[in-house]
Design an enzyme around this catalytic site. Structure first.
Site: not given
Length: 509
Positions: A276, A338, A387
């Protein structure tokens, strides 16, 4: 004096619980760490005293496993340390202590007329508290009890049936039975019942470990004949403070390209992973950067999965935290945006609070992505989480239900800059491989990055705070697990059982 002793017991329980997690990782402590707390809750003179002890336990425990939190908030949001400390107390109280305080009330009520089943009832109530932590508000899965056992392979295999809560239940049954045994020996009463409760808890342990040993003997996951696909992970270990500043737009690309070139020369992977925030530019707007990537990733059939921001053409524009799949000629084949954003870092749940807002060049905050199919990679369908998404098991389950043959987690651990944080996150993410019986590839900015097999074993991993590459293989495929199909049904049943026990107790009284 009595109150002081109960407070000291609570503090000791907090510390022992925290030490069962990395970096100390004294995992056996989790089997006894909660005994002092449970005894203190039982001996507290009032419900108010028990509530206070539960709050103290939560805050101290949270600091033992999360002392990085105030420092990270202070540095990341460029605020005084006291702001970070205040946010730590707020998060600990409203997103953890509230649930454990509810457990304290429930546990004392269930123990008014204790029975042989009390250890199991207490375990169910604790699972209900953890389930509430994860599901209420924005969710707080940090340092749930079951994650302390990651690394003890026979104990965690039950996760493909009951998730982390199956491990938590077993731990709490043992802790609660030991607490009952201590109380019985102290008073000289009900020793038989306490021993029977301990035997019941031991039976639970035997069932869970027996299931785990069976799974290890006959491993689930991809078929033995499944093709092993060579991959490489690039860990840049770059300071986040040097990213997202206009004068450094795209500055870090050369580091990732150099490491990628090194990985291609050494191992010839079919698929390369960047973490990321590896790309500090808008990839789809930068043809020159894509050409630079293509010059390095030029071997036939090689693909790259890399994290970076994405901007839409709408007015005002929307920004996404994304993962891109590129071919060797720099073409963007597919992307994933995301979906579960991190509060106060990627979106702002309190619109009027400007204190914790950061500006990253043009990006002020991200927009949640829409559901998307897995990325069609050279290693099969890759189910991506970015994440903190991998901290929540339902997100990975959704990827598998959508057709993912292996899991990918792109992470940015640099913003925290703490090895304890990175190690606990790595353990948490590791359990996703067990729950779904899929290989999992984790690419972190600062590490540890790693490859985890469907039994939760770390095949290969980098050291934290290092720059380099990691090579290995993954095997795509596997059937859907019971946990994938039903989700947190076990936690729901525990919550219902605890609620039913309280209702029955209330009627009797």
């Amino acid at each position: 004096m009595r109150g002081l002793l109960l407070l000291l017991a609570t503090l000791a329980s907090s510390v022992l619980y925290g030490l069962s997690f990395p970096p100390a990782a004294l995992r056996p402590l989790a089997w006894v760490a909660l005994v002092p707390l449970l005894v203190a809750l039982r001996l507290a003179r009032s419900a108010a005293a028990a509530l206070f002890l539960a709050w103290v336990w939560t805050v101290v425990m949270a600091y033992v496993v999360g002392d990085w939190f105030p420092r990270a908030v202070s540095a990341y949001y460029e605020q005084p340390f006291l702001v970070g400390l205040g946010l730590f107390f707020g998060v600990s109280t409203f997103m953890a202590a509230a649930e454990y305080m509810a457990f304290a009330v429930a546990y004392r009520s269930l123990a008014v007329r204790p029975s042989v089943m009390l250890p199991l009832a207490a375990a169910a109530a604790w699972v209900a508290a953890e389930f509430g932590r994860v599901e209420l508000l924005t969710g707080n899965p940090w340092a749930l009890a079951g994650y302390s056992q990651v690394g003890i392979a026979p104990m965690v295999q039950i996760a493909d049936v009951a998730g982390v809560y199956g491990v938590t239940f077993t731990l709490l049954a043992v802790n609660a039975s030991l607490a009952e045994l201590w109380l019985a020996w102290r008073t000289g009463q009900a020793r038989r019942r306490a021993l029977a409760g301990l035997g019941l808890a031991a039976g639970m342990v035997a069932l869970v470990v027996g299931y785990g040993l069976t799974r290890l003997a006959w491993p689930p996951g991809p078929a033995p004949a499944a093709r092993a696909v060579p991959i490489a992970i690039v860990q840049g270990n770059l300071d986040l403070g040097a990213q997202w500043r206009p004068e450094l737009y795209g500055e870090n690309l050369d580091i990732y390209l150099r490491l990628t070139y090194q990985a291609l020369r050494e191992r010839k992977p079919a698929l390369i992973f960047w973490p990321e925030s590896a790309m500090t530019f808008f990839l789809d707007e930068e043809p020159l950067y894509r050409k630079a990537i293509a010059r390095v990733v030029s071997a036939p059939g090689v693909q790259l999965i890399a994290g970076g921001p994405r901007e839409t053409d709408s007015r005002p524009p929307a920004y996404y935290n994304s993962a891109f799949l590129l071919t060797q000629d720099g073409t963007i084949v597919a992307s994933y945006d995301k979906q579960r954003l991190l509060p106060f870092a990627e979106y702002f749940p309190l619109g009027g609070l400007d204190l914790l807002r950061r500006r990253f060049a043009r990006v002020r905050e991200f927009t949640p992505g829409a559901p998307a199919p897995p990325l069609p990679t050279a290693a099969g369908a890759g189910g991506v989480t970015i994440c903190n998404e991998a901290m929540f098991p339902d997100t990975s389950a959704a990827r598998v239900r959508a057709g993912a043959e292996y899991l990918v987690n792109l992470a940015n651990d640099t913003w925290v800059g703490d090895r304890k944080f990175a190690a606990i996150v790595f353990d948490t993410v590791t359990l996703r491989a067990v729950e779904q019986r899929r290989y999992l590839v984790r690419a972190s900015t600062s590490g540890p990055s790693g490859i985890i097999d469907p039994l939760g074993r770390v095949v290969a991993a980098t050291l934290p705070d290092t720059r380099g590459t990691l090579s290995g293989t993954v095997k795509p495929g596997g059937t859907r697990t019971f946990y994938c199909r039903v989700g947190d049904l076990f936690a729901v049943l525990c919550t219902a059982a605890a609620a039913l026990g309280l209702i029955r107790r209330g009627r009797r009284e």
